[in-house]
Design a protein around this motif. Structure first.
Motif, PDB file in Angstrom:
ATOM      1  N   UNK B  83       7.180   2.501  -6.970  1.00 59.39           N
ATOM      2  CA  UNK B  83       6.219   3.504  -6.490  1.00 59.39           C
ATOM      3  C   UNK B  83       5.869   3.280  -5.021  1.00 59.39           C
ATOM      4  N   UNK B  84       6.852   2.851  -4.233  1.00 57.65           N
ATOM      5  CA  UNK B  84       6.600   2.577  -2.809  1.00 57.65           C
ATOM      6  C   UNK B  84       6.715   3.872  -2.007  1.00 57.65           C
ATOM      7  N   UNK B  85       5.703   4.171  -1.209  1.00 50.01           N
ATOM      8  CA  UNK B  85       5.726   5.332  -0.305  1.00 50.01           C
ATOM      9  C   UNK B  85       5.534   4.805   1.115  1.00 50.01           C
ATOM     10  N   UNK B  86       6.602   4.881   1.892  1.00 52.20           N
ATOM     11  CA  UNK B  86       6.588   4.262   3.223  1.00 52.20           C
ATOM     12  C   UNK B  86       5.596   4.966   4.156  1.00 52.20           C
ATOM     13  N   UNK B  87       5.126   6.175   3.788  1.00 51.64           N
ATOM     14  CA  UNK B  87       4.214   6.949   4.635  1.00 51.64           C
ATOM     15  C   UNK B  87       2.758   6.528   4.501  1.00 51.64           C
ATOM     16  N   UNK B  88       2.458   5.769   3.434  1.00 56.40           N
ATOM     17  CA  UNK B  88       1.041   5.463   3.136  1.00 56.40           C
ATOM     18  C   UNK B  88       0.799   3.980   2.839  1.00 56.40           C
ATOM     19  N   UNK B  89       1.854   3.223   2.548  1.00 56.01           N
ATOM     20  CA  UNK B  89       1.645   1.915   1.912  1.00 56.01           C
ATOM     21  C   UNK B  89       1.557   0.756   2.894  1.00 56.01           C
ATOM     22  N   UNK B  90       1.653   1.068   4.172  1.00 59.28           N
ATOM     23  CA  UNK B  90       1.437   0.057   5.199  1.00 59.28           C
ATOM     24  C   UNK B  90       0.016   0.258   5.723  1.00 59.28           C
ATOM     25  N   UNK B  91      -0.733  -0.821   5.910  1.00 59.98           N
ATOM     26  CA  UNK B  91      -2.154  -0.647   6.266  1.00 59.98           C
ATOM     27  C   UNK B  91      -2.374   0.124   7.567  1.00 59.98           C
ATOM     28  N   UNK B  92      -1.527  -0.166   8.581  1.00 64.73           N
ATOM     29  CA  UNK B  92      -1.715   0.546   9.852  1.00 64.73           C
ATOM     30  C   UNK B  92      -0.378   0.709  10.564  1.00 64.73           C
ATOM     31  N   UNK B 253       1.193  -7.369  12.598  1.00 62.93           N
ATOM     32  CA  UNK B 253       0.504  -8.095  11.523  1.00 62.93           C
ATOM     33  C   UNK B 253       0.243  -7.272  10.280  1.00 62.93           C
ATOM     34  N   UNK B 254       0.454  -5.972  10.393  1.00 66.37           N
ATOM     35  CA  UNK B 254       0.170  -5.065   9.278  1.00 66.37           C
ATOM     36  C   UNK B 254       1.510  -4.639   8.665  1.00 66.37           C
ATOM     37  N   UNK B 255       2.020  -5.466   7.779  1.00 66.33           N
ATOM     38  CA  UNK B 255       3.416  -5.365   7.333  1.00 66.33           C
ATOM     39  C   UNK B 255       3.532  -4.569   6.037  1.00 66.33           C
TER      40      UNK B 255
END
Lengths: 268, 268
Positions: B83-92, B253-255
Motif C-alpha cells: 500500500x505504498x503511495x510515493x505521492x504521500x508516504x514521505x514526510x516532506x 533526512x525525510x526518507x
C-alpha cells in the motif's frame, strides 16, 4: 647454479617441491613455487612445551593461525600433504638451543626426537597470491625485497612461557586498493585474515616507518597508506624470547609447501 | 509537540510510519523510525529524463544504488512496500523547477503527473544500523549532528544531462574500527557498500576536512582516520546541476521508509 638446480623438478607440483627439498636439490626460498598451494611457517617444540604453544596459537589466531600439526614424534602430517616428512621437506631449517640458533641444516633427521611436535602456521604468501590475482600491486614483491615487519605495542595473549608483542608486516597501498585488500584478505582467516591496522603507525607503537625490525624497508608514497597484517614471525619471535631448551623452525623464506589449495582456505 | 504527535503511531511498523506521513502526522526526519527497515532517497523525474537518469544510476552504482522504481505515472512501488503511495508516504518533499526549489510540501498529489517516474535509491541509514549493531561508534550520531559530506574529484560516469562529482559522507574511526566497518559495509552493496576512500582526504579533492560541503563537521581525532562512503546526495546534486524543468526529491533526512529488511539487502 641454484636456478638450474631448481629446474630439475616440477615447480608447479607441491609433492615434487617437497621431494626436491628432501633430496637437497632445493635449499632456498620457496616463494613462487607450487603456485596456488598454501605455504606454512614451521615451529617444532618438545611435547612438554607444545601444549602451552598450542594454547598460545589458539589464543592468538591472527598472528598464529595453525593450519596443521603433527602427533608427537611423528614426522608425517597427512592433512597437509601426501608423503610429507616434516624432517626433510623444508629446504632449510633453523635449530635453536636455549634461544640461540645453533645450526641451519637442510635436514633435521639427525636431531629429530620422539617427543617433538611440529606446528605449521599460515603465511602471508597465500593472501598475497589473492591480492596479486586481483591486480593489486605489492611493493616489496615489485622491488624484490623482503616484506618489512615490526614488533608492535599489541601484546599477544600469553600462555605458559610464551608471551610477547604481535609482529606485523606492512604493505603500502593507495586508499582504494587498501579497501579492496581488506575485503580480499578478510576471506582468508586461516592465513592471518584482514589487516590489524591501517594508516597510523604510531598508534601501534611503530615510531619509524622507514626502519623495520625485520625484513627490508618499503617506501610509503604520499598517496599511500601503510597497511599492517598480523605476521607469522610473531610465533618465532615469541619462541626466541621464551628460550626453550630445544626448538626447530624453518629458515626465513624457506617454507613448508603443502598440498592445500589457497582457494580452499578462503572462508567465502 | 512533534514527539507527542509521532507517538500516535507504531514507530516500529513501516506501514504505520508511511500512513502517518500520509495523514500529515509525520512531517520530519525518519531516522530511527521502523528500525531494521531499509529507508531510501527519492528522485522523481519526467519520463523523457528518467531514461537518462536510470542509465546514470546504473553506471554509478556506488553513489546511486537503485532499490526500486515506479512505472511512469504509477505512484505505487509494490516491491518496496504494501500500500505504498510515493505521492504521500514521505514526510516532506522538495519540488524543483529548472534546478530551483520552489516548494517543500508534505504531499505531492497536486503536482503529480502521468509521466513521472519515481526512483528510490539506497541510503546510509541501512549500513549505519549494521555498524551500530556491531558496536562501532558513529561520531555524527553520537553528536546528534548531520553526517559531513563533500563533493570529491571522483567524477561520476555521465549519462545524458546527468553528470557531476561523486559526493561522499565521512565517518571518523579508529583504524581497527575502520577495517571492521569496511568488512561490514562490503556486505551492503545495495546501500553504497564498502567505503570509496580512507585516510587521505586531499587525494579525493577534500582540502579542508573541517569544512564539509553539506551536513555538519565531525571531528577527526588524532588516533582516527576519516572513512569516506559514496553518498545518496550524489544523485540529488547531479539533478540540481542538470536543472531539469521539473523534479521532485525528498527533503533531507525525510526518507521513504520501505518494508524491506536491512538484513535482507546484505549480500552475505
Amino acid at each position: 647454479m641454484a636456478l638450474a638446480q631448481q629446474k630439475s623438478f616440477d615447480r608447479f607440483d607441491p609433492v615434487a617441491v617437497r621431494h626436491a627439498a628432501r633430496r637437497g636439490e632445493l635449499t632456498g626460498d620457496t616463494a613462487g613455487l607450487a603456485p596456488g598451494r598454501v605455504q606454512g611457517n614451521l615451529a617444532i617444540l618438545p611435547k612438554d612445551l607444545a601444549d602451552d604453544f598450542l594454547r598460545f596459537c589458539v589464543l592468538n589466531p591472527k598472528p598464529c593461525p595453525i593450519i596443521g600439526m603433527s602427533e608427537p614424534g611423528n614426522p608425517a602430517i597427512p592433512a597437509l600433504g601426501i608423503d610429507l616428512d616434516i624432517r626433510t621437506d623444508i629446504p632449510r631449517y633453523r635449530v635453536w638451543k636455549d634461544g640461540v640458533m645453533v645450526d641451519d641444516p637442510t635436514d633435521i633427521r639427525s636431531v629429530w626426537r620422539d617427543d617433538l611436535v611440529a606446528f605449521v602456521i599460515g603465511c602471508s604468501y597465500s593472501f598475497e597470491e589473492a591480492l596479486i590475482a586481483d591486480g593489486l600491486p605489492i611493493r616489496h614483491i615489485a622491488c624484490g625485497t623482503t616484506v618489512p615487519m615490526w614488533r608492535t605495542n599489541i601484546a599477544c595473549t600469553p600462555a605458559g612461557p610464551f608471551a610477547g608483542p604481535t609482529v606485523v608486516s606492512m604493505r603500502p597501498m593507495k586508499p582504494a586498493d587498501a579497501i579492496r585488500a581488506i575485503q580480499i584478505t578478510s576471506r582468508f582467516p586461516a592465513v592471518h585474515g584482514a589487516p590489524l591496522h591501517i594508516g597510523l603507525p604510531e598508534a601501534i607503537g611503530i615510531m619509524d616507518i622507514t626502519k623495520p625490525d625485520y625484513g627490508q624497508p618499503a617506501e610509503v608514497k604520499p598517496d599511500e597508506l601503510p597497511v599492517f597484517w598480523a605476521c607469522g614471525v610473531t610465533p618465532q619471535s615469541v619462541i626466541a624470547a621464551a628460550k626453550p631448551p630445544f626448538a626447530i623452525t624453518h629458515a626465513p623464506g624457506s617454507m613448508l609447501v603443502t598440498d592445500l589449495l589457497n582457494s580452499r582456505v578462503a572462508s567465502l
